[in-house]
Design a protein around this motif. Structure first.
Motif, PDB file in Angstrom:
ATOM      1  N   GLU A  65       0.826  -1.206   0.000  1.00 48.81           N
ATOM      2  CA  GLU A  65       0.000   0.000   0.000  1.00 48.81           C
ATOM      3  C   GLU A  65       0.861   1.256   0.000  1.00 48.81           C
ATOM      4  O   GLU A  65       0.535   2.250  -0.672  1.00 48.81           O
ATOM      5  N   PRO A  68       1.476   5.796  -7.624  1.00 44.63           N
ATOM      6  CA  PRO A  68       0.186   5.220  -8.030  1.00 44.63           C
ATOM      7  C   PRO A  68       0.124   4.753  -9.481  1.00 44.63           C
ATOM      8  O   PRO A  68      -0.787   4.004  -9.829  1.00 44.63           O
ATOM      9  N   ARG A 123       0.586   4.089  -2.926  1.00 37.25           N
ATOM     10  CA  ARG A 123       0.253   5.482  -2.624  1.00 37.25           C
ATOM     11  C   ARG A 123       1.369   6.423  -3.062  1.00 37.25           C
ATOM     12  O   ARG A 123       1.097   7.559  -3.484  1.00 37.25           O
TER      13      ARG A 123
END
Length: 356
Positions: free
Chosen positions: A227, A234, A231
């Motif tokens: 993740e 992207p 982030r």
């Protein structure tokens, strides 16, 4: 330039040779000798030539700092894995001359490198080492489930692919395991990245285990790392997944090392990852590669090789920065439970490992 030194033309194709790649590696070592700690972890005989396997360290030698390791050339035909690691190491050595921020970063992280684990195989242009053993099937780990015939590792004959060897690990495998044991085990946090090629049409980030479909204990940490990358970047094109989702094998070195770390140092976070570069995409763009054995595993022509070397530097640099700041993003308490549930749904369809 690195990419112009590490390849030559053969029948119209670009290919790397072990002598050139070893020359590049030793040139980088010479240029960075003031900052690099270098040792020969083993030597391999290949057709009468003694080829060293180097282990290199850069950055802090404090035992409390995180470690990131970069590995390549486990399979002798996959030159691109070695080239990616060399490109990053070369960049660091050059930046040390002028980059004050890099010096600050290296004060709180340790980087280690084994760019060419299987020099004998690369010299002979074979996936296996000179004794005919596939090093990534060589560890004393047995799959819990049925593995694909031959591909999952076999002890029928060294003349067939994916030969596991006998009960004694090969010198290169033993050397890599010792290096990982010395540099990683006992650290509070560490990441290893092993660079390969040859599977699929997408670049994949694989994590253990290849021997089991049971989620590993550090699934929440892997989910949080995934993740964090998504982030931060992207628009990336990597596919993250457990290796067992594609196929299972016996003898995976990283399975072996991860399980050892869990047994000896259960409190540490050790995340071994594999970058599996999708060579089918390169073949689709340049079908003539099918006429070269190296073409199944390496990008041709030169501009595509350059693009691949540029592309993956972002991922390697990210791992370095993520390890340095691991305490800022590693999940704890309820957050860890949330990441675990999310990862099981994403990568295992909610599977909890019961009955495996």
């Amino acid at each position: 330039m690195l990419h112009r030194q590490d390849a030559q033309m053969e029948n119209g194709f670009m290919r790397a040779t072990v002598l050139q790649e070893m020359e590049i590696l030793e040139n980088i070592i010479e240029r960075g000798r003031a900052a690099l700690s270098v040792r020969t972890v083993c030597s391999v005989d290949s057709d009468g030539k003694c080829l060293p396997v180097y282990g290199i360290a850069l950055g802090s030698d404090r035992p409390d700092v995180p470690v990131v390791g970069f590995f390549g050339g486990v399979h002798g035909l996959e030159n691109i894995g070695t080239q990616v690691v060399l490109a990053y190491l070369n960049s660091l050595v050059e930046r040390l001359k002028w980059d004050a921020t890099l010096h600050e970063q290296l004060a709180s992280v340790r980087l280690v490198f084994m760019p060419l684990v299987n020099p004998g195989g690369m010299a002979r242009r074979t996936r296996s080492n000179p004794r005919g053993v596939d090093l990534m099937r060589n560890a004393p780990v047995q799959s819990e489930q049925k593995v694909p015939f031959l591909l999952g590792g076999q002890r029928i004959s060294r003349h067939l692919p994916w030969y596991r060897g006998d009960a004694v690990m090969e010198a290169e495998s033993e050397a890599m395991c010792r290096f990982v044991n010395d540099e990683f085990f006992g650290r509070r946090f560490s990441i290893a990245l092993d660079c390969h090629s040859g599977f699929g049409s997408r670049d994949r980030i694989w994590f253990p285990c290849a021997c089991s479909k049971t989620p590993i204990p550090h699934l929440p940490e892997l989910s949080a790392l995934h993740e964090l990358f998504c982030r931060s970047y992207p628009h990336h094109d990597y596919l993250f997944e457990p290796q067992s989702r594609q196929y299972m094998t016996h003898g995976d070195l990283w399975d072996h090392l991860y399980l050892q770390a869990q047994h000896r140092h259960a409190e540490q976070v050790f995340l071994p990852l594999t970058l599996e570069m999708g060579s089918w995409r390169w073949i689709r763009k340049y079908p003539m590669q099918l006429f070269s054995k190296a073409g199944f595993f390496n990008p041709f022509p030169v501009h595509r090789l350059q693009r691949v070397l540029r592309r993956h530097l972002v991922w390697l640099e990210f791992l370095t920065l993520a390890a340095r700041g691991w305490q800022q993003w590693l999940p704890v308490g309820a957050a860890r439970d949330t990441f675990d549930a999310r990862a099981r749904t994403q990568w295992y369809g909610g599977y909890d490992g019961a009955g495996a």
